[in-house]
Design a protein around this motif. Structure first.
Motif, short mmCIF file in Angstrom:
data_model
loop_
_atom_site.label_atom_id
_atom_site.label_comp_id
_atom_site.label_asym_id
_atom_site.label_seq_id
_atom_site.Cartn_x
_atom_site.Cartn_y
_atom_site.Cartn_z
N GLY A 138 19.09 77.36 72.31
CA GLY A 138 18.87 77.67 73.72
C GLY A 138 18.41 76.46 74.49
N PHE A 139 17.97 76.70 75.74
CA PHE A 139 17.44 75.63 76.58
C PHE A 139 15.93 75.54 76.40
CE2 PHE A 139 21.38 76.86 78.63
CZ PHE A 139 21.96 75.63 78.87
N SER A 140 15.38 74.38 76.70
CA SER A 140 13.92 74.15 76.70
C SER A 140 13.28 74.52 75.38
CB SER A 140 13.27 74.93 77.85
OG SER A 140 13.80 74.52 79.08
N GLN A 141 13.84 74.02 74.28
CA GLN A 141 13.28 74.30 72.96
C GLN A 141 12.71 73.02 72.37
OE1 GLN A 141 16.75 76.30 71.11
NE2 GLN A 141 15.47 78.11 71.12
N PRO A 142 11.44 73.04 71.92
CA PRO A 142 10.87 71.87 71.27
C PRO A 142 11.74 71.46 70.08
CG PRO A 142 9.17 73.50 71.68
CD PRO A 142 10.49 74.16 71.97
N ASP A 143 11.90 70.14 69.89
CA ASP A 143 12.78 69.66 68.83
C ASP A 143 12.12 68.58 67.99
OD1 ASP A 143 12.92 67.67 70.90
OD2 ASP A 143 14.81 68.50 71.58
N ALA A 144 12.48 68.55 66.70
CA ALA A 144 12.04 67.53 65.75
C ALA A 144 13.29 66.91 65.14
CB ALA A 144 11.17 68.16 64.65
N PHE A 145 13.26 65.59 64.88
CA PHE A 145 14.46 64.87 64.48
C PHE A 145 14.33 64.24 63.10
CE2 PHE A 145 14.43 65.05 69.05
CZ PHE A 145 15.75 65.30 69.37
N TYR A 146 15.47 64.23 62.39
CA TYR A 146 15.58 63.64 61.06
C TYR A 146 16.91 62.90 61.01
CZ TYR A 146 11.88 66.92 60.34
OH TYR A 146 10.70 67.59 60.47
N THR A 147 16.99 61.86 60.20
CA THR A 147 18.23 61.09 60.09
C THR A 147 18.54 60.78 58.64
OG1 THR A 147 19.42 59.17 60.94
CG2 THR A 147 17.10 58.83 60.40
N PHE A 148 19.81 60.57 58.37
CA PHE A 148 20.25 60.14 57.05
C PHE A 148 21.55 59.36 57.21
CE2 PHE A 148 22.10 64.27 57.78
CZ PHE A 148 23.42 64.15 57.33
N THR A 149 21.82 58.49 56.23
CA THR A 149 23.02 57.66 56.25
C THR A 149 23.77 57.86 54.95
OG1 THR A 149 21.97 56.04 57.70
CG2 THR A 149 23.90 55.30 56.46
N LEU A 150 25.08 58.05 55.06
CA LEU A 150 25.95 58.19 53.89
C LEU A 150 26.84 56.95 53.79
CD1 LEU A 150 27.08 61.91 54.35
CD2 LEU A 150 25.21 61.05 52.92
N ALA A 151 26.90 56.35 52.60
CA ALA A 151 27.75 55.17 52.38
C ALA A 151 29.17 55.58 52.00
CB ALA A 151 27.15 54.28 51.30
N ALA A 174 25.85 73.22 55.17
CA ALA A 174 26.41 72.64 53.95
C ALA A 174 27.83 72.22 54.27
CB ALA A 174 26.38 73.66 52.81
N ARG A 175 28.08 70.90 54.23
CA ARG A 175 29.43 70.44 54.57
C ARG A 175 29.68 69.02 54.08
NH1 ARG A 175 31.00 71.02 60.13
NH2 ARG A 175 32.68 69.58 59.69
N ASN A 176 30.96 68.70 53.90
CA ASN A 176 31.37 67.36 53.56
C ASN A 176 31.31 66.49 54.80
OD1 ASN A 176 31.93 68.17 50.92
ND2 ASN A 176 34.06 68.60 51.38
N LEU A 177 30.83 65.26 54.65
CA LEU A 177 30.74 64.33 55.77
C LEU A 177 31.29 62.97 55.37
CD1 LEU A 177 27.11 65.13 57.01
CD2 LEU A 177 29.26 65.81 58.12
N ASP A 178 31.93 62.30 56.32
CA ASP A 178 32.40 60.94 56.11
C ASP A 178 31.22 59.97 56.16
OD1 ASP A 178 35.09 61.65 55.84
OD2 ASP A 178 35.39 61.65 58.02
N PRO A 179 31.42 58.72 55.70
CA PRO A 179 30.33 57.74 55.78
C PRO A 179 29.85 57.58 57.22
CG PRO A 179 32.16 56.88 54.47
CD PRO A 179 32.63 58.17 55.09
N GLY A 180 28.56 57.37 57.38
CA GLY A 180 27.99 57.18 58.70
C GLY A 180 26.54 57.59 58.76
N THR A 181 25.95 57.46 59.94
CA THR A 181 24.57 57.86 60.17
C THR A 181 24.58 59.14 60.99
OG1 THR A 181 23.78 55.60 60.06
CG2 THR A 181 22.36 57.18 61.18
N TYR A 182 23.80 60.11 60.54
CA TYR A 182 23.76 61.43 61.14
C TYR A 182 22.33 61.79 61.49
CZ TYR A 182 28.48 61.82 59.29
OH TYR A 182 29.80 61.61 59.02
N VAL A 183 22.20 62.77 62.39
CA VAL A 183 20.89 63.26 62.82
C VAL A 183 20.85 64.77 62.65
CG1 VAL A 183 19.39 63.60 64.84
CG2 VAL A 183 20.46 61.39 64.44
N LEU A 184 19.74 65.28 62.12
CA LEU A 184 19.46 66.71 62.07
C LEU A 184 18.36 66.99 63.09
CD1 LEU A 184 19.41 67.26 58.22
CD2 LEU A 184 21.00 68.35 59.83
#
Length: 157
Positions: A63-76, A125-135
Protein backbone atom coordinates in the motif's frame (compact mmCIF):
# COMPACT_ATOMS: atom_id res chain seq x y z
CA UNK A 1 10.49 26.51 15.81
CA UNK A 2 9.45 24.23 18.65
CA UNK A 3 6.90 24.70 21.43
CA UNK A 4 6.65 23.08 24.82
CA UNK A 5 3.29 22.87 26.59
CA UNK A 6 3.18 22.10 30.29
CA UNK A 7 0.04 21.34 32.22
CA UNK A 8 -0.88 20.66 35.79
CA UNK A 9 -3.99 19.75 37.72
CA UNK A 10 -3.04 22.26 40.42
CA UNK A 11 -4.86 25.62 40.31
CA UNK A 12 -1.86 27.61 41.51
CA UNK A 13 1.88 27.30 42.01
CA UNK A 14 5.04 27.47 39.97
CA UNK A 15 6.66 24.97 37.67
CA UNK A 16 10.39 24.75 37.07
CA UNK A 17 11.29 23.34 33.66
CA UNK A 18 14.40 23.07 31.54
CA UNK A 19 14.89 22.16 27.91
CA UNK A 20 17.98 20.50 26.54
CA UNK A 21 18.67 20.40 22.80
CA UNK A 22 20.64 17.48 21.38
CA UNK A 23 21.41 16.15 17.91
CA UNK A 24 18.59 14.05 16.43
CA UNK A 25 18.53 10.31 16.88
CA UNK A 26 20.31 8.74 13.89
CA UNK A 27 18.12 7.12 11.24
CA UNK A 28 18.56 3.32 11.29
CA UNK A 29 20.86 2.53 8.33
CA UNK A 30 18.45 0.21 6.56
CA UNK A 31 15.53 2.65 6.81
CA UNK A 32 16.81 3.89 3.44
CA UNK A 33 17.90 1.89 0.42
CA UNK A 34 21.36 3.49 0.51
CA UNK A 35 21.93 1.82 3.91
CA UNK A 36 20.51 -1.59 2.98
CA UNK A 37 21.82 -4.48 5.07
CA UNK A 38 23.79 -7.02 3.02
CA UNK A 39 22.29 -10.51 3.06
CA UNK A 40 24.36 -13.62 2.36
CA UNK A 41 23.33 -17.24 1.94
CA UNK A 42 21.82 -18.61 5.15
CA UNK A 43 21.13 -15.20 6.67
CA UNK A 44 18.47 -15.14 9.38
CA UNK A 45 17.80 -11.87 11.20
CA UNK A 46 15.29 -10.29 13.53
CA UNK A 47 14.64 -6.68 12.57
CA UNK A 48 11.91 -4.06 12.87
CA UNK A 49 9.95 -1.32 11.13
CA UNK A 50 9.27 0.42 14.47
CA UNK A 51 10.47 4.02 14.11
CA UNK A 52 11.05 3.63 10.36
CA UNK A 53 9.63 5.94 7.69
CA UNK A 54 8.12 5.33 4.27
CA UNK A 55 11.09 6.21 2.08
CA UNK A 56 10.09 4.57 -1.21
CA UNK A 57 6.94 3.42 -2.93
CA UNK A 58 6.54 -0.30 -2.38
CA UNK A 59 5.80 -3.03 -4.82
CA UNK A 60 2.54 -3.83 -6.55
CA UNK A 61 1.26 -5.73 -3.50
CA UNK A 62 2.10 -2.97 -0.99
CA UNK A 63 0.00 0.00 0.00
CA UNK A 64 0.90 3.67 0.30
CA UNK A 65 2.68 5.28 3.27
CA UNK A 66 4.14 2.06 4.68
CA UNK A 67 7.36 2.08 6.73
CA UNK A 68 10.07 0.16 4.88
CA UNK A 69 13.33 -1.65 5.70
CA UNK A 70 15.92 -2.50 3.03
CA UNK A 71 18.24 -5.43 2.36
CA UNK A 72 20.57 -6.13 -0.56
CA UNK A 73 22.38 -9.07 -2.11
CA UNK A 74 24.54 -9.67 -5.17
CA UNK A 75 24.61 -12.77 -7.35
CA UNK A 76 27.69 -13.55 -9.47
CA UNK A 77 25.92 -16.31 -11.43
CA UNK A 78 22.33 -17.32 -12.17
CA UNK A 79 20.94 -18.63 -8.86
CA UNK A 80 17.67 -19.31 -7.08
CA UNK A 81 16.95 -17.18 -4.03
CA UNK A 82 14.43 -17.85 -1.30
CA UNK A 83 13.54 -14.89 0.94
CA UNK A 84 10.81 -14.90 3.57
CA UNK A 85 9.49 -12.52 6.20
CA UNK A 86 7.52 -13.65 9.28
CA UNK A 87 5.98 -11.63 12.12
CA UNK A 88 8.52 -11.43 14.93
CA UNK A 89 6.10 -10.99 17.82
CA UNK A 90 3.50 -13.63 16.95
CA UNK A 91 0.93 -11.00 16.05
CA UNK A 92 -1.19 -10.38 13.00
CA UNK A 93 0.95 -7.80 11.20
CA UNK A 94 0.53 -7.59 7.42
CA UNK A 95 3.90 -7.63 5.64
CA UNK A 96 4.80 -6.86 2.03
CA UNK A 97 8.09 -8.19 0.66
CA UNK A 98 9.25 -6.63 -2.62
CA UNK A 99 12.21 -7.76 -4.73
CA UNK A 100 13.75 -5.07 -6.96
CA UNK A 101 16.63 -4.74 -9.37
CA UNK A 102 18.78 -2.43 -7.21
CA UNK A 103 17.75 0.72 -5.37
CA UNK A 104 14.89 2.38 -7.21
CA UNK A 105 14.99 -0.30 -9.90
CA UNK A 106 11.98 -2.09 -11.35
CA UNK A 107 9.98 -4.56 -9.30
CA UNK A 108 10.82 -8.21 -9.95
CA UNK A 109 8.25 -9.74 -7.60
CA UNK A 110 6.10 -8.84 -4.61
CA UNK A 111 4.56 -11.08 -1.93
CA UNK A 112 2.36 -10.43 1.11
CA UNK A 113 1.66 -12.12 4.41
CA UNK A 114 -1.34 -11.44 6.57
CA UNK A 115 -0.97 -12.86 10.03
CA UNK A 116 -4.65 -13.44 10.63
CA UNK A 117 -5.50 -15.77 12.31
CA UNK A 118 -1.89 -16.82 12.94
CA UNK A 119 1.52 -15.53 11.81
CA UNK A 120 2.35 -16.44 8.23
CA UNK A 121 5.22 -15.72 5.87
CA UNK A 122 5.63 -13.59 2.77
CA UNK A 123 7.97 -15.62 0.58
CA UNK A 124 9.74 -15.01 -2.71
CA UNK A 125 11.44 -17.97 -4.39
CA UNK A 126 12.76 -17.46 -7.91
CA UNK A 127 15.69 -17.81 -10.27
CA UNK A 128 17.62 -14.59 -10.83
CA UNK A 129 20.33 -13.55 -13.28
CA UNK A 130 23.65 -12.14 -12.01
CA UNK A 131 23.31 -8.68 -10.50
CA UNK A 132 22.58 -6.66 -7.37
CA UNK A 133 19.07 -6.84 -5.96
CA UNK A 134 17.13 -5.19 -3.13
CA UNK A 135 14.52 -6.69 -0.81
CA UNK A 136 12.12 -4.21 0.78
CA UNK A 137 10.03 -5.18 3.84
CA UNK A 138 6.98 -3.03 4.57
CA UNK A 139 4.32 -2.91 7.28
CA UNK A 140 1.23 -0.78 7.72
CA UNK A 141 1.88 2.58 9.40
CA UNK A 142 -0.56 1.67 12.18
CA UNK A 143 1.08 -1.72 12.79
CA UNK A 144 4.87 -1.40 12.70
CA UNK A 145 6.42 -4.56 14.06
CA UNK A 146 9.43 -6.76 14.58
CA UNK A 147 9.95 -9.44 11.95
CA UNK A 148 12.24 -12.29 10.98
CA UNK A 149 13.85 -12.25 7.55
CA UNK A 150 15.43 -15.43 6.21
CA UNK A 151 17.47 -15.60 3.02
CA UNK A 152 19.11 -18.44 1.14
CA UNK A 153 20.73 -19.00 -2.24
CA UNK A 154 20.44 -22.29 -4.15
CA UNK A 155 21.38 -23.55 -7.60
CA UNK A 156 18.95 -22.34 -10.26
CA UNK A 157 16.30 -24.84 -11.33
Amino acid sequence: RYYVAIGSQARAGTIDASVELRPPTPIPPNDRCSGAIVLTDGASRRDTTVGFADDERGGSCAGFSQPDAFYTFTLATRQRIVASVTDGDGGTTRFALTLREGCGGPEVQCATASGFPAPSSATIARNLDPGTYVLMVETDTSDTSDFFIDFSVRPAI
